[in-house]
Design a protein around this motif. Structure first.
Motif, PDB file in Angstrom:
ATOM      1  N   ARG A   1       0.843  -1.034   0.053  1.00  0.00           N
ATOM      2  CA  ARG A   1      -0.074  -0.047  -0.115  1.00  0.00           C
ATOM      3  C   ARG A   1       0.993   1.363  -0.036  1.00  0.00           C
ATOM      4  NH1 ARG A   1      -4.786  -2.222  -1.152  1.00  0.00           N
ATOM      5  NH2 ARG A   1      -5.449  -3.944   0.307  1.00  0.00           N
ATOM      6  N   LEU A   2       0.525   2.264  -0.813  1.00  0.00           N
ATOM      7  CA  LEU A   2       0.999   3.490  -0.657  1.00  0.00           C
ATOM      8  C   LEU A   2       0.062   4.396  -0.021  1.00  0.00           C
ATOM      9  CD1 LEU A   2       3.297   5.529  -1.501  1.00  0.00           C
ATOM     10  CD2 LEU A   2       2.045   5.684  -3.793  1.00  0.00           C
ATOM     11  N   ILE A   3       0.840   4.926   1.007  1.00  0.00           N
ATOM     12  CA  ILE A   3      -0.498   5.760   1.964  1.00  0.00           C
ATOM     13  C   ILE A   3       0.381   7.131   2.191  1.00  0.00           C
ATOM     14  CG2 ILE A   3      -1.530   5.945   3.922  1.00  0.00           C
ATOM     15  CD1 ILE A   3      -1.629   2.740   3.921  1.00  0.00           C
ATOM     16  N   PHE A   4      -0.243   8.188   2.005  1.00  0.00           N
ATOM     17  CA  PHE A   4       0.371   9.391   2.321  1.00  0.00           C
ATOM     18  C   PHE A   4      -0.778  10.446   2.703  1.00  0.00           C
ATOM     19  CE2 PHE A   4      -0.499   9.363  -2.149  1.00  0.00           C
ATOM     20  CZ  PHE A   4      -0.834  10.514  -2.392  1.00  0.00           C
ATOM     21  N   PHE A   5      -0.562  11.402   3.475  1.00  0.00           N
ATOM     22  CA  PHE A   5      -1.333  12.476   3.958  1.00  0.00           C
ATOM     23  C   PHE A   5      -1.114  13.703   3.226  1.00  0.00           C
ATOM     24  CE2 PHE A   5      -1.042   9.826   7.884  1.00  0.00           C
ATOM     25  CZ  PHE A   5      -2.567   9.316   7.735  1.00  0.00           C
ATOM     26  N   GLN A   6      -1.981  14.249   2.443  1.00  0.00           N
ATOM     27  CA  GLN A   6      -1.876  15.671   1.737  1.00  0.00           C
ATOM     28  C   GLN A   6      -2.972  16.675   2.291  1.00  0.00           C
ATOM     29  OE1 GLN A   6      -2.340  15.083  -2.329  1.00  0.00           O
ATOM     30  NE2 GLN A   6      -2.523  17.172  -2.664  1.00  0.00           N
ATOM     31  N   SER A   7      -2.496  18.002   2.347  1.00  0.00           N
ATOM     32  CA  SER A   7      -3.269  18.846   2.808  1.00  0.00           C
ATOM     33  C   SER A   7      -2.798  20.144   2.093  1.00  0.00           C
ATOM     34  CB  SER A   7      -3.092  19.113   4.564  1.00  0.00           C
ATOM     35  OG  SER A   7      -4.081  19.915   4.801  1.00  0.00           O
ATOM     36  N   LYS A   8      -3.637  21.244   2.403  1.00  0.00           N
ATOM     37  CA  LYS A   8      -3.475  22.512   1.816  1.00  0.00           C
ATOM     38  C   LYS A   8      -2.059  23.122   2.141  1.00  0.00           C
ATOM     39  CE  LYS A   8      -6.295  24.717   5.347  1.00  0.00           C
ATOM     40  NZ  LYS A   8      -6.502  23.485   6.024  1.00  0.00           N
ATOM     41  N   LYS A   9      -1.554  22.498   3.406  1.00  0.00           N
ATOM     42  CA  LYS A   9      -0.257  23.152   3.817  1.00  0.00           C
ATOM     43  C   LYS A   9       0.498  21.882   4.273  1.00  0.00           C
ATOM     44  CE  LYS A   9      -1.699  26.405   6.872  1.00  0.00           C
ATOM     45  NZ  LYS A   9      -1.877  27.333   7.572  1.00  0.00           N
ATOM     46  N   GLU A  10       1.985  22.107   4.346  1.00  0.00           N
ATOM     47  CA  GLU A  10       2.812  21.075   4.814  1.00  0.00           C
ATOM     48  C   GLU A  10       2.520  20.934   6.258  1.00  0.00           C
ATOM     49  OE1 GLU A  10       7.572  20.068   5.119  1.00  0.00           O
ATOM     50  OE2 GLU A  10       7.006  21.521   3.893  1.00  0.00           O
ATOM     51  N   GLU A  11       2.382  21.882   7.018  1.00  0.00           N
ATOM     52  CA  GLU A  11       2.129  21.896   8.515  1.00  0.00           C
ATOM     53  C   GLU A  11       1.031  20.979   8.639  1.00  0.00           C
ATOM     54  OE1 GLU A  11       2.361  25.263   7.144  1.00  0.00           O
ATOM     55  OE2 GLU A  11       4.722  25.226   7.243  1.00  0.00           O
ATOM     56  N   ASP A  12      -0.142  21.086   7.661  1.00  0.00           N
ATOM     57  CA  ASP A  12      -1.394  20.367   8.276  1.00  0.00           C
ATOM     58  C   ASP A  12      -1.313  18.839   7.713  1.00  0.00           C
ATOM     59  OD1 ASP A  12      -2.654  22.887   8.832  1.00  0.00           O
ATOM     60  OD2 ASP A  12      -3.314  23.091   6.746  1.00  0.00           O
ATOM     61  N   SER A  13      -0.363  18.533   6.982  1.00  0.00           N
ATOM     62  CA  SER A  13       0.031  17.216   6.680  1.00  0.00           C
ATOM     63  C   SER A  13       0.705  16.718   7.726  1.00  0.00           C
ATOM     64  CB  SER A  13       0.677  17.031   5.403  1.00  0.00           C
ATOM     65  OG  SER A  13      -0.161  17.376   4.272  1.00  0.00           O
ATOM     66  N   ASP A  14       1.815  17.659   8.320  1.00  0.00           N
ATOM     67  CA  ASP A  14       2.383  17.016   9.271  1.00  0.00           C
ATOM     68  C   ASP A  14       1.628  16.812  10.415  1.00  0.00           C
ATOM     69  OD1 ASP A  14       4.889  16.483  10.582  1.00  0.00           O
ATOM     70  OD2 ASP A  14       5.011  18.175  11.493  1.00  0.00           O
ATOM     71  N   ASP A  15       0.312  17.588  10.674  1.00  0.00           N
ATOM     72  CA  ASP A  15      -0.242  17.441  11.954  1.00  0.00           C
ATOM     73  C   ASP A  15      -1.174  16.017  11.835  1.00  0.00           C
ATOM     74  OD1 ASP A  15      -2.140  18.091  14.397  1.00  0.00           O
ATOM     75  OD2 ASP A  15      -3.621  18.004  12.728  1.00  0.00           O
ATOM     76  N   LEU A  16      -1.343  15.532  10.323  1.00  0.00           N
ATOM     77  CA  LEU A  16      -2.106  14.139  10.345  1.00  0.00           C
ATOM     78  C   LEU A  16      -1.007  13.063  10.730  1.00  0.00           C
ATOM     79  CD1 LEU A  16      -3.803  14.999   6.936  1.00  0.00           C
ATOM     80  CD2 LEU A  16      -4.943  14.973   9.198  1.00  0.00           C
ATOM     81  N   VAL A  17       0.218  13.174  10.235  1.00  0.00           N
ATOM     82  CA  VAL A  17       1.159  12.300  10.645  1.00  0.00           C
ATOM     83  C   VAL A  17       1.424  11.905  12.081  1.00  0.00           C
ATOM     84  CG1 VAL A  17       3.707  11.544  10.294  1.00  0.00           C
ATOM     85  CG2 VAL A  17       2.528  12.354   8.450  1.00  0.00           C
TER      86      VAL A  17
END
Length: 127
Positions: A105-121
């Protein structure tokens, strides 16, 4: 428990409830087979509004269970949501479960800003 997809009935749960056994391997197999058990028994979330007790057990809301069944059977899923429905926590958990128990599986989190994606991680790390 079953879901329906393209007119076919799909069995989603094949093993018993992990709370009903003391065998660690049976528990592991149940948690691997059904993400709901892990959400119900092992997941903790952070409530940004509650300043006294922000870390809480993941709630077992019926609509989340229904969404999990749909998510497991559909290739694409778009959900209109409002705040405070736990959707972000829930779908971070489901993708974490997929990363832990499904191969290739290739799983990644994408958001409007890098900081928001980091929050998901960071949420995945918290879970």
């Amino acid at each position: 428990m079953c879901a329906h997809w393209k007119g076919r009935q799909l069995a989603l749960i094949t093993l018993g409830d992990p709370l009903e056994t003391e065998d660690p391997m049976e528990k592991f197999r149940a948690y691997r087979a059904d993400p709901w058990f892990g959400w119900r028994d092992l997941t903790w979330t952070k409530d940004q509004v509650d300043l006294v007790h922000p870390v809480k057990r993941a709630p077992q809301l019926p609509y989340l269970h229904t969404l999990m069944q749909i998510w497991m059977t559909q290739r694409l899923l778009a959900i209109y949501k409002s705040r405070r429905m736990l959707m972000t926590w829930f779908f971070v958990y489901l993708h974490l479960h997929m990363a832990m128990f499904r191969k290739d599986r290739l799983i990644f989190f994408q958001s409007k800003k890098e900081e928001d994606s980091d929050d998901l991680v960071k949420r995945a790390e918290h879970i």
